[in-house]
Enzyme design. Structure first.
Site, PDB file in Angstrom:
ATOM      1  N   CYS A 188       0.744  -1.332   0.209  1.00 50.87           N
ATOM      2  CA  CYS A 188       0.250   0.278   0.196  1.00 50.87           C
ATOM      3  C   CYS A 188       1.220   1.165  -0.048  1.00 50.87           C
ATOM      4  O   CYS A 188       1.984   1.917   1.270  1.00 50.87           O
ATOM      5  CB  CYS A 188      -1.294  -0.126   1.422  1.00 50.87           C
ATOM      6  SG  CYS A 188      -2.000   1.643   1.298  1.00 50.87           S
ATOM      7  N   CYS A 245       0.115   3.383   3.442  1.00 50.91           N
ATOM      8  CA  CYS A 245       0.726   2.711   4.607  1.00 50.91           C
ATOM      9  C   CYS A 245       1.886   1.583   4.937  1.00 50.91           C
ATOM     10  O   CYS A 245       2.048   1.057   6.224  1.00 50.91           O
ATOM     11  CB  CYS A 245      -0.102   2.438   5.950  1.00 50.91           C
ATOM     12  SG  CYS A 245      -0.976   0.501   5.391  1.00 50.91           S
ATOM     13  N   CYS A 272      -5.065   0.470   6.444  1.00 48.01           N
ATOM     14  CA  CYS A 272      -5.687   2.059   6.510  1.00 48.01           C
ATOM     15  C   CYS A 272      -6.945   2.536   6.181  1.00 48.01           C
ATOM     16  O   CYS A 272      -6.981   3.888   6.018  1.00 48.01           O
ATOM     17  CB  CYS A 272      -4.434   2.471   5.943  1.00 48.01           C
ATOM     18  SG  CYS A 272      -4.287   2.911   3.744  1.00 48.01           S
ATOM     19  N   CYS A 317      -7.465  -1.123   1.872  1.00 49.87           N
ATOM     20  CA  CYS A 317      -6.436  -1.507   2.350  1.00 49.87           C
ATOM     21  C   CYS A 317      -6.434  -2.539   3.242  1.00 49.87           C
ATOM     22  O   CYS A 317      -7.454  -1.239   3.823  1.00 49.87           O
ATOM     23  CB  CYS A 317      -5.066  -0.679   2.287  1.00 49.87           C
ATOM     24  SG  CYS A 317      -3.803  -1.046   3.761  1.00 49.87           S
ATOM     25  N   CYS A 326      -8.836  -5.146  -9.839  1.00 53.22           N
ATOM     26  CA  CYS A 326      -8.391  -4.466 -10.571  1.00 53.22           C
ATOM     27  C   CYS A 326      -8.052  -3.329 -10.085  1.00 53.22           C
ATOM     28  O   CYS A 326      -8.558  -2.117  -8.749  1.00 53.22           O
ATOM     29  CB  CYS A 326      -9.478  -3.805 -11.740  1.00 53.22           C
ATOM     30  SG  CYS A 326      -9.298  -3.214 -12.660  1.00 53.22           S
TER      31      CYS A 326
HETATM   32 FE    FE Z   1      -2.920   0.875   3.543  1.00 52.47          FE
END
Ligand code: FE
Length: 159
Positions: A74, A77, A125, A122, A146
């Site tokens: 991510c 984060c 976060c 995610c 996607c």
């Molecule tokens: Fe994240």
């Protein structure tokens, strides 16, 4: 009568607000930051996609071409989300994977395009990553994640 209407309007407005707030708090993410903190930390494009559920222009992400072993984390984060071995060329212009690293994602849904889509977030976060569809490679999972490349950062595997 006017007073009553006013009271009703206030009640309705407040109940909408409460519902929206409950929705936002529905998922308790490990990484919690204020909007201005995210704005300061992310590029404007990362912020638009990750925090405002925007979509990057297809065929623009440098991550589309990555084939070497590594992990896609991510961009907000650092939570590790995908591995190169599960990446495939979907032809859509967005980085695509047939599965995520176990327990790394959270799921939501949106109707932005007029039909229900499963949104991928995610898991740490809550940042918006993209959507999941059922038209992925049949020989593996049949799923297509996607993903907006701008929501990811690639960490090559160390040799
Ligand atoms: Fe994240």
């Amino acid at each position: 009568m006017k007073k009553l209407m006013l009271v009703l309007v206030i009640v309705v407005l407040n109940s909408c607000k409460t519902e929206a707030q409950q929705d936002e708090n529905a998922m308790d993410f490990k990484v919690q930051k204020t909007d201005s903190e995210w704005r300061a930390e992310l590029t404007s494009e990362q912020y638009r996609v990750l925090r405002k559920a925007g979509t990057e222009t297809p065929f623009t992400s440098p991550l589309n071409n990555i084939k070497e072993p590594g992990v896609f984390a991510c961009a907000a984060c650092g939570n590790e989300l995908y591995e190169t071995q599960h990446k495939f060329d979907s032809g859509t212009g967005w980085p695509s994977f047939d599965r995520a690293i176990e327990n790394s994602l959270a799921f939501s849904s949106d109707r932005k395009l007029g039909y229900e889509r499963s949104e991928l977030l995610c898991g740490d976060c809550g940042g918006h990553l993209g959507h999941i569809f059922d038209d992925g490679p049949k020989e593996t999972t049949g799923k297509r994640h996607c993903i907006n490349g701008v929501a990811l950062k690639f960490i090559p595997k160390e040799n």
